[in-house]
Design an enzyme around this catalytic site. Sequence first.
Site, PDB file in Angstrom:
ATOM      1  N   ASN A   1     -92.413  51.374 -27.262  1.00  0.00           N
ATOM      2  CA  ASN A   1     -93.147  50.836 -28.409  1.00  0.00           C
ATOM      3  C   ASN A   1     -92.159  50.340 -29.461  1.00  0.00           C
ATOM      4  O   ASN A   1     -91.244  51.072 -29.858  1.00  0.00           O
ATOM      5  CB  ASN A   1     -94.015  51.963 -28.998  1.00  0.00           C
ATOM      6  CG  ASN A   1     -95.035  51.433 -29.974  1.00  0.00           C
ATOM      7  OD1 ASN A   1     -94.798  50.460 -30.682  1.00  0.00           O
ATOM      8  ND2 ASN A   1     -96.182  52.074 -30.025  1.00  0.00           N
TER       9      ASN A   1
ATOM     10  N   ASP B   1    -100.120  40.797 -30.885  1.00  0.00           N
ATOM     11  CA  ASP B   1    -101.546  41.156 -30.959  1.00  0.00           C
ATOM     12  C   ASP B   1    -102.006  41.096 -32.415  1.00  0.00           C
ATOM     13  O   ASP B   1    -101.344  41.652 -33.296  1.00  0.00           O
ATOM     14  CB  ASP B   1    -101.757  42.567 -30.398  1.00  0.00           C
ATOM     15  CG  ASP B   1    -101.456  42.633 -28.902  1.00  0.00           C
ATOM     16  OD1 ASP B   1    -101.628  41.608 -28.218  1.00  0.00           O
ATOM     17  OD2 ASP B   1    -101.027  43.698 -28.415  1.00  0.00           O
TER      18      ASP B   1
ATOM     19  N   ASP C   1    -100.912  31.724 -32.454  1.00  0.00           N
ATOM     20  CA  ASP C   1    -102.019  30.764 -32.477  1.00  0.00           C
ATOM     21  C   ASP C   1    -103.092  31.263 -33.439  1.00  0.00           C
ATOM     22  O   ASP C   1    -104.076  30.579 -33.665  1.00  0.00           O
ATOM     23  CB  ASP C   1    -102.664  30.678 -31.087  1.00  0.00           C
ATOM     24  CG  ASP C   1    -103.264  32.031 -30.710  1.00  0.00           C
ATOM     25  OD1 ASP C   1    -102.479  33.009 -30.617  1.00  0.00           O
ATOM     26  OD2 ASP C   1    -104.491  32.136 -30.565  1.00  0.00           O
TER      27      ASP C   1
ATOM     28  N   GLU D   1     -95.762  32.358 -22.461  1.00  0.00           N
ATOM     29  CA  GLU D   1     -96.978  32.231 -21.634  1.00  0.00           C
ATOM     30  C   GLU D   1     -98.189  31.894 -22.515  1.00  0.00           C
ATOM     31  O   GLU D   1     -98.959  30.994 -22.215  1.00  0.00           O
ATOM     32  CB  GLU D   1     -97.270  33.542 -20.881  1.00  0.00           C
ATOM     33  CG  GLU D   1     -96.497  33.717 -19.599  1.00  0.00           C
ATOM     34  CD  GLU D   1     -95.385  34.742 -19.727  1.00  0.00           C
ATOM     35  OE1 GLU D   1     -95.168  35.262 -20.844  1.00  0.00           O
ATOM     36  OE2 GLU D   1     -94.711  35.010 -18.709  1.00  0.00           O
ATOM     37  N   TYR D   2     -98.339  32.639 -23.605  1.00  0.00           N
ATOM     38  CA  TYR D   2     -99.494  32.433 -24.484  1.00  0.00           C
ATOM     39  C   TYR D   2     -99.431  31.073 -25.168  1.00  0.00           C
ATOM     40  O   TYR D   2    -100.444  30.417 -25.361  1.00  0.00           O
ATOM     41  CB  TYR D   2     -99.568  33.550 -25.541  1.00  0.00           C
ATOM     42  CG  TYR D   2    -100.384  34.725 -25.088  1.00  0.00           C
ATOM     43  CD1 TYR D   2     -99.987  35.487 -23.989  1.00  0.00           C
ATOM     44  CD2 TYR D   2    -101.554  35.083 -25.744  1.00  0.00           C
ATOM     45  CE1 TYR D   2    -100.729  36.570 -23.562  1.00  0.00           C
ATOM     46  CE2 TYR D   2    -102.306  36.166 -25.320  1.00  0.00           C
ATOM     47  CZ  TYR D   2    -101.894  36.907 -24.228  1.00  0.00           C
ATOM     48  OH  TYR D   2    -102.639  37.970 -23.802  1.00  0.00           O
TER      49      TYR D   2
HETATM   50  C1  LIG Z   1    -100.607  38.746 -26.773  1.00  0.00           C
HETATM   51  S1  LIG Z   1     -99.286  39.317 -25.808  1.00  0.00           S
HETATM   52  C2  LIG Z   1     -98.053  38.025 -25.950  1.00  0.00           C
HETATM   53  C3  LIG Z   1     -97.013  38.067 -24.875  1.00  0.00           C
HETATM   54  C4  LIG Z   1     -95.847  37.059 -24.992  1.00  0.00           C
HETATM   55  N1  LIG Z   1     -95.023  37.344 -26.147  1.00  0.00           N
HETATM   56  C5  LIG Z   1     -96.346  35.642 -25.042  1.00  0.00           C
HETATM   57  O1  LIG Z   1     -96.239  35.002 -26.099  1.00  0.00           O
HETATM   58  O2  LIG Z   1     -96.818  35.134 -24.009  1.00  0.00           O
HETATM   59  C6  LIG Z   1     -98.597  40.584 -26.854  1.00  0.00           C
HETATM   60  C7  LIG Z   1     -97.752  41.582 -26.098  1.00  0.00           C
HETATM   61  O3  LIG Z   1     -97.138  42.471 -27.040  1.00  0.00           O
HETATM   62  C8  LIG Z   1     -97.162  43.785 -26.518  1.00  0.00           C
HETATM   63  N2  LIG Z   1     -97.084  44.702 -27.677  1.00  0.00           N
HETATM   64  C9  LIG Z   1     -98.022  44.867 -28.631  1.00  0.00           C
HETATM   65  N3  LIG Z   1     -97.633  45.784 -29.533  1.00  0.00           N
HETATM   66  C10 LIG Z   1     -96.387  46.194 -29.143  1.00  0.00           C
HETATM   67  C11 LIG Z   1     -95.455  47.139 -29.655  1.00  0.00           C
HETATM   68  N4  LIG Z   1     -95.730  47.852 -30.752  1.00  0.00           N
HETATM   69  N5  LIG Z   1     -94.290  47.310 -29.000  1.00  0.00           N
HETATM   70  C12 LIG Z   1     -94.026  46.613 -27.863  1.00  0.00           C
HETATM   71  N6  LIG Z   1     -94.884  45.699 -27.326  1.00  0.00           N
HETATM   72  C13 LIG Z   1     -96.035  45.497 -27.952  1.00  0.00           C
HETATM   73  C14 LIG Z   1     -98.468  43.854 -25.756  1.00  0.00           C
HETATM   74  O4  LIG Z   1     -98.467  44.883 -24.788  1.00  0.00           O
HETATM   75  C15 LIG Z   1     -98.545  42.451 -25.130  1.00  0.00           C
HETATM   76  O5  LIG Z   1     -97.943  42.411 -23.862  1.00  0.00           O
END
Ligand SMILES: C[S@@+](CC[C@H](N)C(=O)[O-])C[C@H]1O[C@@H](n2cnc3c(N)ncnc32)[C@H](O)[C@@H]1O
Length: 219
Positions: free
Chosen positions: A96, A118, A154, A194-195
């Site tokens: 985390n 997120d 986004d 990816e997003y």
């Molecule tokens: C919406 S996805 C975006 C993934 C990638 N960065 C993209 O732009 O395609 C957000 C990612 O952040 C991770 N994530 C969210 N909070 C986190 C945290 N506190 N520490 C590590 N990863 C985290 C989630 O598990 C998820 O895989």
Amino acid sequence: MRLRKKPWAEPLIKASSEFIVTKPEEYQSKWQTRFSKKAPIYIEIGMGKGRFIIEMAQKHPEKNFVGIELQTTITAIALKKQLGLRLPNLQLIRANGSGLNEYFAPAEVSGIYLNFSDPWPKKRQRKRRLTYRSFLKQYKEVMKPEGIIEFKTDNRGLFEYSLVSMNNFGMFFKEVYLDLHESLELGKENVMTEYEEKFSKKGQPIYKIEAGFTPRSIK
Ligand SMILES: C[S@@+](CC[C@H](N)C(=O)[O-])C[C@H]1O[C@@H](n2cnc3c(N)ncnc32)[C@H](O)[C@@H]1O
């Protein structure tokens, strides 16, 4: 992004200690030992399946990169790609991001990427947003004074929240883009995530903030 847990993910992570760390606090102030060459370290928090950090590592052999991801299966998908490529300047962490200042020593990091974090839209969830002040405090601690945070999203709500949160924290803005793909100057690098590809294909604008903690960072 939520993925169903894959049974192969945890064993793969356990068997791949050359490229992935699950107890990052053991490397605090020692991250350079994980790479073949000493170089400035750039980190991405929430790397997802790793497309961005992998392409950055391929494009910039003069820098070292660390991708951090919370979810085991998603981390393992990024790891699979790195096992195929074996990039010497890329390490992954399954942990985390909220523990960042236990993973890195003060000024150990040269720059931070936050891509499509997120949004946690409910007010009671705001402490989980990666631009909440407790996260900014940690970024300031681990990053060199001249370092820059590059944040893409986004999500208009998260973008506005992040501008206010960074401003209230006393950060300096180097660039703010309301439509990154429309306004990017020719020749300026933009590695897609990816997003980012998914949302920009739908015609949604991509917001970007580049900000630092000292006026030096806006040069
Ligand atoms: C919406 S996805 C975006 C993934 C990638 N960065 C993209 O732009 O395609 C957000 C990612 O952040 C991770 N994530 C969210 N909070 C986190 C945290 N506190 N520490 C590590 N990863 C985290 C989630 O598990 C998820 O895989």
